[in-house]
Design a protein around this motif. Structure first.
Motif, mmCIF file in Angstrom:
data_model
loop_
_atom_site.group_PDB
_atom_site.id
_atom_site.type_symbol
_atom_site.label_atom_id
_atom_site.label_comp_id
_atom_site.label_asym_id
_atom_site.label_seq_id
_atom_site.Cartn_x
_atom_site.Cartn_y
_atom_site.Cartn_z
ATOM 1 N N ASN A 100 0.829 -1.200 0.000
ATOM 2 C CA ASN A 100 0.000 0.000 0.000
ATOM 3 C C ASN A 100 0.869 1.257 0.000
ATOM 4 N N GLY A 101 0.611 2.154 -0.938
ATOM 5 C CA GLY A 101 1.379 3.391 -1.039
ATOM 6 C C GLY A 101 2.623 3.281 -1.901
ATOM 7 N N GLN A 102 2.971 2.071 -2.311
ATOM 8 C CA GLN A 102 4.143 1.848 -3.162
ATOM 9 C C GLN A 102 3.696 1.914 -4.627
ATOM 10 N N LYS A 103 4.351 2.756 -5.428
ATOM 11 C CA LYS A 103 3.905 2.943 -6.803
ATOM 12 C C LYS A 103 4.988 2.694 -7.851
ATOM 13 N N ALA A 133 -3.461 -1.905 -3.977
ATOM 14 C CA ALA A 133 -3.501 -1.165 -5.244
ATOM 15 C C ALA A 133 -4.106 0.231 -5.120
ATOM 16 N N ARG A 134 -4.579 0.587 -3.944
ATOM 17 C CA ARG A 134 -5.231 1.881 -3.759
ATOM 18 C C ARG A 134 -4.326 3.024 -4.210
ATOM 19 N N GLY A 135 -4.846 3.867 -5.079
ATOM 20 C CA GLY A 135 -4.075 4.994 -5.596
ATOM 21 C C GLY A 135 -3.187 4.627 -6.774
ATOM 22 N N TRP A 137 -4.349 1.938 -9.159
ATOM 23 C CA TRP A 137 -5.126 0.895 -9.806
ATOM 24 C C TRP A 137 -4.865 0.781 -11.308
ATOM 25 N N ASP A 138 -4.676 1.888 -11.986
ATOM 26 C CA ASP A 138 -4.470 1.813 -13.433
ATOM 27 C C ASP A 138 -3.278 0.933 -13.778
ATOM 28 N N ALA A 139 -2.150 1.174 -13.112
ATOM 29 C CA ALA A 139 -0.933 0.400 -13.387
ATOM 30 C C ALA A 139 -1.092 -1.055 -12.948
ATOM 31 N N CYS A 140 -1.708 -1.269 -11.793
ATOM 32 C CA CYS A 140 -1.856 -2.628 -11.268
ATOM 33 C C CYS A 140 -2.771 -3.472 -12.152
#
Length: 214
Positions: A100-103, A133-135, A137-140
């Motif tokens: 969570n929070g890792q992008k 995936a919060r924040g 979601w598109d990439a995940c």
């Protein structure tokens, strides 16, 4: 227990000897408490994490992940990488929460690896993926769809699409509903998923596709 914890913490590195003994205790609860405290008070928590990651008890491996999340001295993604294919779904759920929070691209890669292990039944696992995936979601979701080799009607794939909040999600929800392989009892939950996409053009287009077939 609280008094023992606080007194040992006050001792700092002088607590090494008593904590080392406790970390070899046969009782996994004692072992976990000692590992947690050692990771909090010693200059380099990584050596304690290394032992916990390899422990046969999944609860100790979970302790390692939670320590990693709370300590800036630890590379959380490296710890998750070592446990991403763990045999225990509980450990893998904790891996997801740690993302969570890792992008970064690495975080997405790890999320996809975890998502590919969803069995379509474990709702706690699915929610952990959602938290992870919060924040992002598109990439995940994009990464998952590229790596996914299962049909859209697979229970695990449907679950992940249903829980996702990506721009592509409405289109995929429509694909699932139009597949002809969704039961009447199951359809409402996929329709309700559109409620998370208010005033989103992609959702409006997907709903128009569904209306055309009514």
């Amino acid at each position: 227990r609280f008094i023992a914890f606080t007194e040992l913490k006050k001792m700092g590195t002088n607590a090494l000897i008593p904590l080392s003994k406790l970390m070899d205790d046969a009782n996994p609860r004692i072992k976990a408490r000692a590992t947690w405290l050692a990771g909090k008070i010693f200059p380099d928590p990584n050596k304690f994490l290394a032992a916990a990651i390899k422990d046969e008890n999944p609860n100790l491996r979970i302790v390692a992940l939670r320590l990693a999340r709370q300590d800036d001295r630890v590379n959380t993604l490296e710890v998750v990488s070592k446990l991403v294919n763990d045999s225990s779904p509980q450990v893998r759920r904790e891996c997801a929460v740690a993302l969570n929070g890792q992008k970064s691209n690495k975080a997405v890669e790890l999320w996809v690896a975890l998502a590919n292990q969803h069995d379509g039944k474990d709702r706690w696992y699915l929610e952990a993926l959602g938290i992870a995936a919060r924040g992002n979601w598109d990439a995940c979701l994009e990464g998952f769809m590229k790596a996914n080799k299962k049909p859209m009607t697979d229970a695990a794939v449907k679950d992940i699409v249903w829980r996702s909040r990506a721009r592509r999600t409405p289109s995929l929800l429509a694909d699932i509903l139009l597949s002809g392989k969704v039961s009447e009892a199951e359809s409402p939950r996929f329709m309700r998923a559109f409620d998370f996409f208010k005033n989103v053009p992609e959702a409006e287009k997907a709903l128009e596709r569904l209306l055309e077939l009514e």
